[in-house]
Scaffold this motif. Structure first.
Motif, short mmCIF file in Angstrom:
data_model
loop_
_atom_site.label_atom_id
_atom_site.label_comp_id
_atom_site.label_asym_id
_atom_site.label_seq_id
_atom_site.Cartn_x
_atom_site.Cartn_y
_atom_site.Cartn_z
N ARG A 424 0.84 -1.18 0.00
CA ARG A 424 0.00 0.00 0.00
C ARG A 424 0.89 1.25 0.00
NH1 ARG A 424 -1.82 -3.17 4.32
NH2 ARG A 424 -3.69 -4.39 3.89
N ALA A 425 0.42 2.32 -0.61
CA ALA A 425 1.20 3.56 -0.70
C ALA A 425 1.39 4.15 0.69
CB ALA A 425 0.51 4.55 -1.61
N LEU A 426 2.57 4.73 0.93
CA LEU A 426 2.86 5.39 2.20
C LEU A 426 2.11 6.71 2.31
CD1 LEU A 426 6.69 4.75 2.48
CD2 LEU A 426 5.04 4.18 4.25
N ASP A 427 1.87 7.15 3.53
CA ASP A 427 1.15 8.40 3.77
C ASP A 427 1.96 9.60 3.27
OD1 ASP A 427 -0.73 6.88 4.98
OD2 ASP A 427 -0.06 7.29 7.03
N ALA A 428 1.28 10.66 2.93
CA ALA A 428 1.93 11.88 2.46
C ALA A 428 2.72 12.57 3.57
CB ALA A 428 0.89 12.84 1.90
N ALA A 429 2.43 12.21 4.83
CA ALA A 429 3.15 12.83 5.96
C ALA A 429 4.61 12.40 6.01
CB ALA A 429 2.46 12.47 7.27
N VAL A 430 4.94 11.30 5.34
CA VAL A 430 6.32 10.80 5.32
C VAL A 430 7.12 11.65 4.34
CG1 VAL A 430 7.79 8.81 4.88
CG2 VAL A 430 5.50 8.48 5.86
N PRO A 431 8.33 12.12 4.71
CA PRO A 431 9.15 12.91 3.79
C PRO A 431 9.33 12.19 2.45
CG PRO A 431 10.11 12.95 5.98
CD PRO A 431 8.98 11.97 6.03
N PRO A 432 9.24 12.90 1.33
CA PRO A 432 9.28 12.27 0.01
C PRO A 432 10.49 11.37 -0.22
CG PRO A 432 8.64 14.56 -0.17
CD PRO A 432 9.02 14.36 1.26
N GLU A 433 11.69 11.81 0.18
CA GLU A 433 12.89 11.00 -0.04
C GLU A 433 12.82 9.70 0.74
OE1 GLU A 433 17.77 11.45 0.01
OE2 GLU A 433 16.53 12.81 1.20
N ARG A 435 10.04 8.25 1.80
CA ARG A 435 8.94 7.48 1.21
C ARG A 435 9.42 6.69 0.00
NH1 ARG A 435 5.35 11.37 1.01
NH2 ARG A 435 5.61 11.97 -1.16
N ASP A 436 10.21 7.33 -0.86
CA ASP A 436 10.72 6.67 -2.06
C ASP A 436 11.65 5.51 -1.71
OD1 ASP A 436 11.34 6.53 -5.02
OD2 ASP A 436 13.34 7.01 -4.24
N LEU A 437 12.54 5.72 -0.72
CA LEU A 437 13.50 4.67 -0.36
C LEU A 437 12.81 3.50 0.34
CD1 LEU A 437 16.55 6.81 0.80
CD2 LEU A 437 16.39 5.39 -1.24
N VAL A 438 11.82 3.78 1.19
CA VAL A 438 11.10 2.69 1.85
C VAL A 438 10.35 1.85 0.81
CG1 VAL A 438 9.21 2.12 3.44
CG2 VAL A 438 10.91 3.86 4.08
N GLU A 439 9.75 2.51 -0.16
CA GLU A 439 9.06 1.77 -1.23
C GLU A 439 10.04 0.94 -2.05
OE1 GLU A 439 6.99 4.88 -3.25
OE2 GLU A 439 5.34 4.94 -1.78
N ARG A 456 20.27 5.36 5.68
CA ARG A 456 20.66 6.13 6.85
C ARG A 456 20.82 7.61 6.51
NH1 ARG A 456 26.20 7.79 9.29
NH2 ARG A 456 25.92 8.93 7.37
N ASP A 457 21.49 7.90 5.39
CA ASP A 457 21.71 9.30 4.99
C ASP A 457 20.40 10.03 4.77
OD1 ASP A 457 24.40 8.79 5.15
OD2 ASP A 457 24.70 8.56 2.99
N ALA A 458 19.45 9.36 4.11
CA ALA A 458 18.15 10.00 3.85
C ALA A 458 17.41 10.26 5.16
CB ALA A 458 17.31 9.11 2.94
N LEU A 459 17.47 9.32 6.08
CA LEU A 459 16.77 9.49 7.35
C LEU A 459 17.42 10.58 8.20
CD1 LEU A 459 16.15 5.73 8.05
CD2 LEU A 459 14.35 7.45 7.89
N MET A 460 18.74 10.71 8.11
CA MET A 460 19.42 11.77 8.84
C MET A 460 19.04 13.14 8.31
SD MET A 460 21.27 10.43 11.28
CE MET A 460 22.53 11.63 11.67
N ARG A 461 18.76 13.22 7.02
CA ARG A 461 18.38 14.50 6.42
C ARG A 461 16.90 14.84 6.66
NH1 ARG A 461 21.76 12.57 2.11
NH2 ARG A 461 19.93 11.69 1.07
#
Length: 462
Positions: A424-433, A435-439, A456-461
């Motif tokens: 299922r698609a992630l919520d819009a509340a999740v940062p776009p970068e 969201r893309d990496l989790v998908e 890790r780098d995306a989550l740190m940002r």
């Protein structure tokens, strides 16, 4: 009046300062009291030199002496000592210039003014030099101490890894019959090193106890095999000891000891007082809470993968929350590049299956179905870091949304021959970068999954 001032104020203050210097509990007051005592002593001497004795040279001599005391004798920092000296230094200079022409010649003015000024600058430079040297010695001492601790820790870690191999081999020879092992109870002492404080948890194959290290009173966690054990259980246990001891990372539970006691083979780890991530499911869906936790999990994975370690059973129950620090644990079925994995008959929610009665170890599959990558239907022995990123993706999806990404575990759907459904698609509340990496983590195509470092780098940002 001057005599009364000295008797009523100065002497009691000096005596009190001396007494405080001998009382460890009052040491925090030593600096302020010394500063006040020096300032008042300087003001008193200047006042006495000019107004009582009428001798500016006595005031100048007193200023020189007390200034040197402030900067070189007493344990004051440069700025604090300067703050103590400036009031009486300024008072001396003002009174000296006022006395010019009234018994004070030009030469006397220069001498009585220059002496205290030179004392001020020389004392300040001496204090700063001493302070710099003290800081450098302290820094060097800390570096040496850190290096010593690191060397000792690395030696201990290597000893644990080597000993775990030897102990597992010896214990396997002793347990071919698969006999039951005794259970530990509070008060038991293991190897004359650890005393059991309380039991933290029990499972089908082992127990975890809080223990006290007798040498220094430090509290640790001791994990021991219990019940009927076999070769596979020992291999899993020895693997956990070797991998836990193989590296030092703040987001991985450290293994500090391994051995064999009458109760069985044991390993001792740092004690994490916090609960597992699985016990915080009521907070799943809070994006702001989840992001820093996920960043630390990704950091731990990046370190593991950099050392050739694939966890293979990453799940919320194997992530411990220690305040603001998250720690990954349970390397029982992890793979290490120089230690071939064995299939494990685990209990609880860990899956063990063999798709064919004649299947070799390469086809053995184990893990927790909800968090297992679909490609592991071919066997867990060949698991790659991408399999951990799938598990991470499922955990991240749960933490960010509060729900599972799939209606059923994809690995079970694949085993049953059913078509895998897209997450299922992630919520819009999740940062776009993020969201893309989790998908991408949840992609069936392993090549599309990001590395732990990218995650890790995306989550740190974020």
């Amino acid at each position: 009046a001057l005599t009364a001032w000295i008797a009523i104020v100065m002497l009691p203050l000096i005596i009190a300062t001396l007494l405080v210097s001998y009382r460890p509990k009052l040491r925090r007051w030593l600096g302020p009291m010394t500063t006040v005592a020096l300032t008042l002593a300087g003001l008193t001497c200047v006042a006495g030199g000019f107004w009582v004795m009428g001798r500016p040279e006595m005031s100048a001599a007193a200023v020189v002496m007390i200034t040197q005391f402030a900067f070189t004798i007493f344990p004051l920092r440069a700025l604090v000592a300067l703050g103590a000296v400036l009031p009486f230094f300024a008072m001396h200079e003002v009174l000296l210039f006022r006395a010019y022409g009234d018994g004070v010649t030009s030469i006397s003015l220069i001498l009585y003014s220059l002496g205290p000024l030179l004392s001020l600058f020389s004392g300040l430079l001496a204090n700063m030099s001493t302070e710099r040297g003290a800081r450098e010695r302290f820094r060097q001492g800390k570096i040496i101490e850190t290096q010593r601790r690191t060397i000792a820790r690395e030696r201990a870690r290597a000893d644990v890894a080597e000993r775990s191999r030897e102990l597992s081999e010896a214990l396997m020879r002793l347990t071919e019959s698969g006999g039951p092992l005794a259970r530990l109870v509070p008060g038991d002492v293991i190897d004359d090193k650890f005393r059991v404080v309380k039991t933290l948890g029990r499972g089908g194959m082992g127990e975890v106890h809080e223990v006290e290290q007798l040498a220094d009173g430090k509290h640790l966690a001791l994990k021991v095999l219990t019940g009927t054990i076999d070769r596979e259980a020992l291999m899993r246990f020895a693997r956990e000891a070797r991998i836990g001891a193989s590296f030092d990372h703040p987001n991985v539970v450290e293994v500090v000891e391994v051995g064999v006691a009458p109760a069985g083979m044991y390993l001792v780890m740092e004690l994490v007082n916090g609960p597992p991530l699985a016990a915080r499911r009521e907070r799943f869906g809070e994006v702001a809470w989840a992001l820093p936790i996920l960043a630390q999990i990704a950091e731990a994975l990046a370190s593991m993968h950099g050392r050739g370690i694939v966890h293979r059973d990453l799940k919320p129950a194997n992530i411990l929350l220690d305040g603001t620090t998250q720690k990954v644990t349970d390397f029982g079925i992890a793979s290490l590049s120089d230690l071939p994995p064995e299939p494990v008959d685990a209990r609880g929610d860990t899956l063990v299956t063999d798709r064919d009665p004649g299947l070799t170890q390469t086809g053995a599959m184990f893990g927790t179905p909800l968090y297992m990558a679909p490609e592991l239907t071919a066997g867990s022995r060949t698991a790659k870091p991408a399999a951990d990123l799938w598990s991470f993706g499922v955990i991240a999806y749960e933490m960010l949304t509060g729900s599972n990404p799939f209606p059923e575990p994809p690995i079970l759907a694949r085993l049953a021959g059913r078509t895998l459904e897209a997450p299922r698609a992630l919520d819009a509340a999740v940062p776009p970068e993020v969201r893309d990496l989790v998908e991408r983590c949840l992609s069936v195509d392993m090549a599309r999954r990001p590395s732990a470092q990218e995650m890790r780098d995306a989550l740190m940002r974020a």
